[in-house]
Design an enzyme around this catalytic site. Structure first.
Site, PDB file in Angstrom:
ATOM      1  N   LYS A  22     -33.378  42.862 -22.465  1.00 51.15           N
ATOM      2  CA  LYS A  22     -33.305  43.324 -23.843  1.00 51.15           C
ATOM      3  C   LYS A  22     -33.483  44.833 -23.998  1.00 51.15           C
ATOM      4  CE  LYS A  22     -35.069  39.018 -25.868  1.00 51.15           C
ATOM      5  NZ  LYS A  22     -36.132  38.420 -26.720  1.00 51.15           N
TER       6      LYS A  22
ATOM      7  N   ARG B  84     -48.916  40.623  -6.068  1.00 53.60           N
ATOM      8  CA  ARG B  84     -50.053  41.142  -6.824  1.00 53.60           C
ATOM      9  C   ARG B  84     -51.379  40.832  -6.131  1.00 53.60           C
ATOM     10  NH1 ARG B  84     -47.965  39.784 -12.991  1.00 53.60           N
ATOM     11  NH2 ARG B  84     -47.002  41.816 -13.359  1.00 53.60           N
TER      12      ARG B  84
ATOM     13  N   GLY C 230     -45.151  45.951 -17.862  1.00 60.82           N
ATOM     14  CA  GLY C 230     -45.436  46.315 -19.246  1.00 60.82           C
ATOM     15  C   GLY C 230     -46.328  47.533 -19.352  1.00 60.82           C
TER      16      GLY C 230
ATOM     17  N   GLY D 273     -42.906  44.048 -12.590  1.00 58.56           N
ATOM     18  CA  GLY D 273     -42.218  42.922 -13.199  1.00 58.56           C
ATOM     19  C   GLY D 273     -41.090  42.382 -12.338  1.00 58.56           C
TER      20      GLY D 273
END
Length: 399
Positions: free
Chosen positions: A200, A35, A380, A356
């Site tokens: 998830k 990043r 996200g 991510g």
């Protein structure tokens, strides 16, 4: 909405840049500087144009007060190394150190303020408290450039409110991210394949819901796959499972069948009796996806599934990948993620690694980043855009 070049001559002006420098640390050692490297081009371009560049960013999730483990000091050092020039570091966000540091900048120099989340106003849900902090940040700049794509889905002071107080534009990184995401949602080249992993199902509900109408194939791995397997009636042992999402998964499978979208689930799984840890030697074995033993948990897609996923990607012209296929940090459970990454490198078209853990995985597994069409800096934010949500940090730039 405009890129920062439209702000005109920035020489001698204080340009407040919101970057995303939220990197993983091992103590004071940066373990993945992706990043930071992605933030360098905009910062360098502004400095070379004679701006006095004031960078704001966050690291981790401090609770509105200073915490040594979340200091951006190591990031300032690394940013300076990448820029090839010293970066002045303010030891607070808007206080005496910040004011003195910014006041001491000369044209073409760069400063980094301490973690903006050390101030409770940054993430406050109260508009007045957030606005008061934004007033203090805005006082340190003449212009604002939003270049932290990883935070544009947050309505926070340094992302949203500052843009309401200063002439503003998006930086090159954010502009590129938005352009790529539009190519994924507006008339993508086909076949269009979406690969989803991670832990998830609930983290990906919106993107599955939105992309089921746009993609030709949906490949599902990672921890989230076990809820799909359970929804089909298979036992999943001790694998990660979201019982409250079983009906949702059944509905997605039915909807995909009705609409002609192929959902490909793994046919084999790499399992172990315990999650990898320092005090346990991995004992991986491959089992059919519909026959996971009760004392085992799935930790990667199996080799046959890796080959199946690669074959499903072979003719793709557009691919979006978010989420690893297994616990890639452990060599014994990294092959599924490696198989997907290798397949993406070989496609003739646009390959997008959706930030991510996926971005971390391709670097950790030794892939050349330039081999992919685009590696997003915001997992996200990418997902929320693909869900069709408004991103506050983007919509505010349109005003």
């Amino acid at each position: 909405m405009s890129e920062y070049s439209t702000l005109g001559d920035v020489a001698g002006k204080r340009v407040l840049v919101r970057s995303d420098l939220n990197v993983p640390l091992d103590g004071a050692t940066i373990t993945d500087d992706g990043r930071i490297r992605a933030s360098v081009p905009t910062i360098r371009a502004l400095a070379e144009a004679g701006a006095r560049v004031v960078v704001t960013a966050h690291l981790g999730r401090p609770q509105g007060a200073p915490e040594d483990r979340y200091s951006l000091a190591p990031v300032a050092t690394r940013l300076g190394e990448l820029l090839g020039a010293s970066v002045a570091f303010a030891t607070d966000t808007v206080g005496e150190s910040a004011q003195a540091t910014v006041g001491g900048l000369e044209d073409g120099q760069v400063a980094l303020l301490e973690n903006v989340r050390f101030n409770a106003g940054e993430t406050s849900k109260d508009d007045a408290e957030r606005g008061a902090f934004a007033d203090q940040l805005a006082a340190l700049g003449d212009l604002f450039v939003s270049d932290g794509f990883g935070v544009v889905h947050r309505k926070q002071a340094s992302v949203y409110d500052v843009a309401q107080r200063l002439p503003h534009a998006m930086g090159g990184l954010v502009a590129t991210e938005i352009d790529v995401l539009r190519r994924l949602t507006v008339e993508p080249a086909r076949p269009y394949v979406v690969v989803l992993g991670g832990s998830k199902v609930s983290d990906k509900l919106g993107v599955i819901d939105n992309l089921l109408d746009k993609a030709d194939k949906l490949l599902i791995g990672g921890g989230m796959v076990f809820t799909f397997l359970k929804a089909l009636g298979h036992e999943v042992g001790k694998s990660l499972l979201e019982e409250d999402q079983l009906e949702t998964c059944r509905a997605y499978l039915a909807r995909a069948e009705e609409s002609g979208v192929q959902i490909l689930l793994p046919g084999d799984i790499v399992v172990d009796t315990a999650f990898p840890s320092d005090d346990a030697t991995p004992q991986p074995r491959v089992v059919p996806a519909d026959a996971i033993p009760g004392d085992c948990l799935g930790l990667d897609i199996g080799p046959a599934s890796g080959a199946d996923f690669a074959a499903a990607l072979a003719d793709a012209r557009t691919v979006f990948w978010n989420g690893p296929m297994g616990v890639f940090e452990v060599p014994e459970f990294s092959d599924g993620t490696r198989a997907v990454a290798t397949a993406l490198v070989g496609i003739d078209g646009l390959s997008v690694v959706g930030g991510g853990d996926s971005a971390a995985a391709v670097r950790a597994l030794g892939f050349d980043e330039s081999a992919f069409g685009h590696i997003s800096t915001g997992g996200g934010a990418s997902l929320e855009y693909l869900e069709g949500k408004d991103l506050p940090g983007i919509t505010v730039l349109e005003g």
